[in-house]
Design an enzyme around this catalytic site. Structure first.
Site, PDB file in Angstrom:
ATOM      1  N   HIS A 566     -32.434 142.137   4.056  1.00 30.23           N
ATOM      2  CA  HIS A 566     -31.459 141.049   4.147  1.00 30.23           C
ATOM      3  C   HIS A 566     -30.118 141.622   4.582  1.00 30.23           C
ATOM      4  O   HIS A 566     -29.949 142.835   4.682  1.00 30.23           O
ATOM      5  CB  HIS A 566     -31.298 140.365   2.775  1.00 30.23           C
ATOM      6  CG  HIS A 566     -30.733 141.272   1.728  1.00 30.23           C
ATOM      7  ND1 HIS A 566     -31.475 142.283   1.131  1.00 30.23           N
ATOM      8  CD2 HIS A 566     -29.485 141.360   1.178  1.00 30.23           C
ATOM      9  CE1 HIS A 566     -30.728 142.939   0.267  1.00 30.23           C
ATOM     10  NE2 HIS A 566     -29.520 142.407   0.278  1.00 30.23           N
ATOM     11  N   ASP A 568     -25.789 140.988   3.680  1.00 28.95           N
ATOM     12  CA  ASP A 568     -25.054 140.500   2.516  1.00 28.95           C
ATOM     13  C   ASP A 568     -24.130 139.324   2.798  1.00 28.95           C
ATOM     14  O   ASP A 568     -23.687 138.661   1.857  1.00 28.95           O
ATOM     15  CB  ASP A 568     -24.237 141.648   1.896  1.00 28.95           C
ATOM     16  CG  ASP A 568     -25.111 142.626   1.126  1.00 28.95           C
ATOM     17  OD1 ASP A 568     -26.243 142.247   0.780  1.00 28.95           O
ATOM     18  OD2 ASP A 568     -24.666 143.766   0.878  1.00 28.95           O
ATOM     19  N   HIS A 638     -30.617 145.608   5.186  1.00 30.19           N
ATOM     20  CA  HIS A 638     -31.039 146.638   4.240  1.00 30.19           C
ATOM     21  C   HIS A 638     -31.958 146.045   3.185  1.00 30.19           C
ATOM     22  O   HIS A 638     -32.041 144.826   3.025  1.00 30.19           O
ATOM     23  CB  HIS A 638     -29.828 147.292   3.576  1.00 30.19           C
ATOM     24  CG  HIS A 638     -28.946 146.313   2.855  1.00 30.19           C
ATOM     25  ND1 HIS A 638     -28.006 145.543   3.509  1.00 30.19           N
ATOM     26  CD2 HIS A 638     -28.864 145.960   1.534  1.00 30.19           C
ATOM     27  CE1 HIS A 638     -27.383 144.765   2.631  1.00 30.19           C
ATOM     28  NE2 HIS A 638     -27.895 144.995   1.432  1.00 30.19           N
ATOM     29  N   ARG A 648     -34.873 151.934 -12.364  1.00 31.62           N
ATOM     30  CA  ARG A 648     -33.839 152.295 -11.381  1.00 31.62           C
ATOM     31  C   ARG A 648     -32.581 151.514 -11.707  1.00 31.62           C
ATOM     32  O   ARG A 648     -32.588 150.283 -11.704  1.00 31.62           O
ATOM     33  CB  ARG A 648     -34.332 151.957  -9.979  1.00 31.62           C
ATOM     34  CG  ARG A 648     -33.349 152.165  -8.824  1.00 31.62           C
ATOM     35  CD  ARG A 648     -33.976 151.536  -7.594  1.00 31.62           C
ATOM     36  NE  ARG A 648     -33.315 151.811  -6.343  1.00 31.62           N
ATOM     37  CZ  ARG A 648     -32.328 151.092  -5.825  1.00 31.62           C
ATOM     38  NH1 ARG A 648     -31.848 150.049  -6.493  1.00 31.62           N
ATOM     39  NH2 ARG A 648     -31.815 151.400  -4.638  1.00 31.62           N
TER      40      ARG A 648
END
Length: 694
Positions: A566, A568, A638, A648
């Site tokens: 996508h 941002d 990204h 994570r």
């Protein structure tokens, strides 16, 4: 003799309503709510009972479809039986109109309850409605059928889900696997939620490219029939319950006409927006540009090519209803009139009746809505539904607009607001802090406005922030409560700076931990502002401490992403190789940064791609203190690879150059920190608990 309290007309109306015949019972058993069936399917899936998963998911999908058919049939049927006609004279007009409204309401209620039972049983949450809109049940269904070795049904369900979720990498891989299986010859890669009018239109464009004009005519005419039928249905479905966000209905005391106006304007806007809905493919956020008019544009030229000049003229005139200033089509009309002059009077050939009626209604709706927006303080911005871009570039009078046609057919689309960077692109400024280590710049990361840094925070700070994350983050925070917003194979948890400070007040987290979160985010902001040599202040748009955890037992053969590709601040359209800077994207975001807190997990690499969302241009392996930052637009698509083991954690930050779009929670956190600072300055002389001031 009149009954006390009733006028004769009202009494007659009431008696008419009471004497309306009751409907015959159509079935002994009412429709079960689809959300209940869906929940049963989910329970079975997570228990590993795939036979019951398939059973309940199929029933849920069937109930969802039947609910729509029932509502549609009742509304259209009652509309036909009880038209909203005025009374016999001016003094009775209002009574006749509202009498018809009451009769229609009673008709719809009886009709729906005969099929559905109590209507309230079928009111579902917005989240469940969204799941069905995104076709999520088909994803569970294909997994269940695969486990049951019913591969033909699995392939069909997978294809149906894929049509609305083309970016879903796991489903892409599943479909490829199905196609390579020996049983593939028996598999049906069909869309169970097919939109016939769009399918016919797409086929028509495909045949146009192949210059098979007879088939263009066949499919485009069918597409028009399907479109106008779908428009009727879409308008009927708008007649359901509406939400009134402007009013607190606990204290709502509107009079009759205000209440009617409040509800009707919502319905009217919904009907008006059917133009957009019917031109939008499943899984897409933006409609096909100029969708309805282009049917007539393709038809006018195709009819010309097969020698049917009368229909060519009729379709060309229909197109001009939408674009009266289109000189190219106006030229075509004059040309067709010359060809027909010896056979008939071309002026007697009029635009198609359905196009005339549609545009008359559309323009009247627009006028009423605009008047309401002025007179009733109703906020509505009229979209340009018939946007036409570009000139015709053909020698043979190709229909105007074809060169700017469907992304899916020609590979590019014009007319939307594409992502642009309207500032001077610079980078390489000072990093401000001695320990911060430069790793890669934009060129080394194969892109634009990108930087990778290490040692932004220390090992001890990473551990402290990760401990804080595990203390204050909430499942689904930042994702509208959805614990697995991007993939069903991971759990997402997050928290904002303000939540951390509130937990200090509640005694659930240490002050130094919340303060570290606050200070580290400010450190990142300063580094980004300095490195990219920005000439104005960079403001926080959103700050999120977020962890994603691999769910045990769901990691075998994963092909999906932890976070799909996508951009941002714009809507990435890989097929068009564009990024549309329009809502619901966060168009005000200018820069993004991710500060990683750990690397002791499997998978979870951050990736940059080209706009095709497939070609990886750079990969970043997270570790403590590593930070990747980049401009937020379409130049930097990204995503995150699947986290297949462990947890994570990172601090995710988005920034804006527009102070009007600053993060509200950040401003509140600033105020709370100022209180704490004031307390610390006088702590030696006063015995004050900072909670008292927070």
């Amino acid at each position: 003799m009149a009954v006390r309290g009733f006028s004769a007309p009202l009494l007659a109306l009431a008696l008419a309503l009471l004497l309306l015949p009751l409907p015959r019972a159509r079935c002994a058993r009412h429709l079960e709510p689809f959300d209940s069936l869906y929940d049963s399917g989910l329970d079975a899936y997570y228990r590993g009972d795939f036979e019951r998963t398939a059973h309940y998911m199929e029933r849920a999908l069937s109930a969802h479809a039947r609910l729509r058919r029932t509502r549609l049939g009742c509304r259209l049927g009652c509309r036909h039986r009880h038209p909203l006609l005025p009374g016999p004279g001016p003094e009775l007009w209002e009574l006749g109109f509202f009498g018809a409204v009451l009769r229609r309401a009673a008709c719809i209620r009886r009709c729906e309850e005969a099929e559905l039972g109590p209507v309230s049983r079928h009111r579902v949450s917005q989240d469940v409605s969204s799941e069905f809109y995104r076709r999520t049940p088909y994803n569970y269904l294909q997994k269940a059928y695969f486990k049951l070795n019913q591969l033909d049904k699995a392939a069909e369900a997978a294809h149906t889900f894929f049509m609305a979720n083309p970016e879903h990498m796991e489903i892409q891989q599943n479909l490829e696997n199905y196609k390579t299986m020996t049983e593939a010859k028996n598999m049906r890669f069909t869309d169970r939620e097919l939109q016939p009018h769009i399918e016919d239109y797409t086929a028509g464009v495909r045949y146009y490219d192949a210059e098979e004009y007879e088939l263009v005519i066949e499919h485009m005419e069918e597409a028009l029939k399907g479109y106008y039928q779908a428009d009727t249905e879409c308008r009927a479905m708008c007649e359901g319950t509406q939400r009134f966000t402007e009013h607190d209905y606990v204290a709502y005391n509107a009079n009759l006409y205000e209440a009617v106006a409040d509800h009707y304007i919502q319905v009217l806007v919904c009907e008006h927006e059917c133009v957009r809905e019917l031109a939008t493919r499943p899984g897409r956020l933006s409609p096909i540009e100029n969708y309805l008019p282009l049917h007539y544009d393709f038809l006018q030229f195709s009819y010309y090519k097969v020698g049917d000049y009368r229909n060519a003229l009729e379709c060309a005139k229909s197109y001009l209803l939408f674009h009266p200033d289109d000189e190219d089509v106006a030229d075509n009309i004059r040309y067709y009139e010359v060809l027909l002059a010896e056979e008939m009077n071309p002026e007697e050939i009029l635009p198609k009746k359905e196009a005339v009626e549609f545009m008359r209604r559309h323009e009247l709706e627009s006028k009423i809505i605009q008047e309401a927006s002025v007179d009733l303080d109703f906020v509505y911005i009229e979209p340009d539904f018939w946007t036409r871009h570009g000139l015709r570039q053909d020698e043979n009078r190709i229909p105007s607009g074809v060169q700017g046609q469907l992304t899916d057919i020609h590979g590019f689309t014009s007319g939307k607001t594409t992502q642009t960077v309207d500032r001077e692109i610079r980078e390489g400024g000072p990093l401000l802090f001695d320990n911060v280590e430069f790793v890669y710049n934009s060129e080394q990361l194969n892109g634009s406005q990108r930087v990778l840094l290490d040692n932004v925070i220390s090992e001890e700070e990473c551990k402290e922030l990760q401990r804080t994350a595990n203390s204050i983050t909430m499942a689904g925070d930042g994702y509208r409560g959805r614990t697995s917003p991007h993939t069903l194979n991971e759990r997402f948890e997050g928290a904002t700076v303000l939540r951390a400070l509130k937990y200090v007040y509640e005694g659930r987290v240490l002050l130094r931990s919340a303060r570290l979160f606050y200070d580290v985010s400010e450190k990142v902001r300063r580094i980004v502002e300095s490195y990219f040599l920005l000439n104005s202040t960079l403001y926080f748009s959103y700050t999120h401490l977020v962890c994603r955890t691999a769910l045990p037992g769901q990691q075998d053969n994963r092909n999906d992403l932890s976070h799909p590709i996508h951009a941002d601040n714009c809507l990435l359209d890989p097929e068009a190789n564009e990024c549309w800077k329009e809502p619901p994207a966060y168009t005000y975001r200018d820069y993004s940064a991710l500060l990683y807190l750990n690397g002791d997990f499997e998978g979870g690499e951050f990736i940059f791609t080209e706009m095709d969302a497939k070609t990886v241009t750079a990969t970043v392996k997270p570790k403590c203190g590593r930070m990747v930052s980049f401009s937020s637009g379409g130049e930097n698509p990204h995503g995150v690879k699947a986290v297949t083991e462990g947890q994570r954690c990172a601090v995710a930050l988005w920034f804006t150059l527009d102070p009007s779009n600053r993060e509200l929670e950040r401003l509140q956190a600033d105020e709370a920190i100022a209180v704490l600072d004031r307390h610390n300055h006088r702590a030696d002389g006063l015995n004050t608990n900072p909670r008292d001031e927070l």
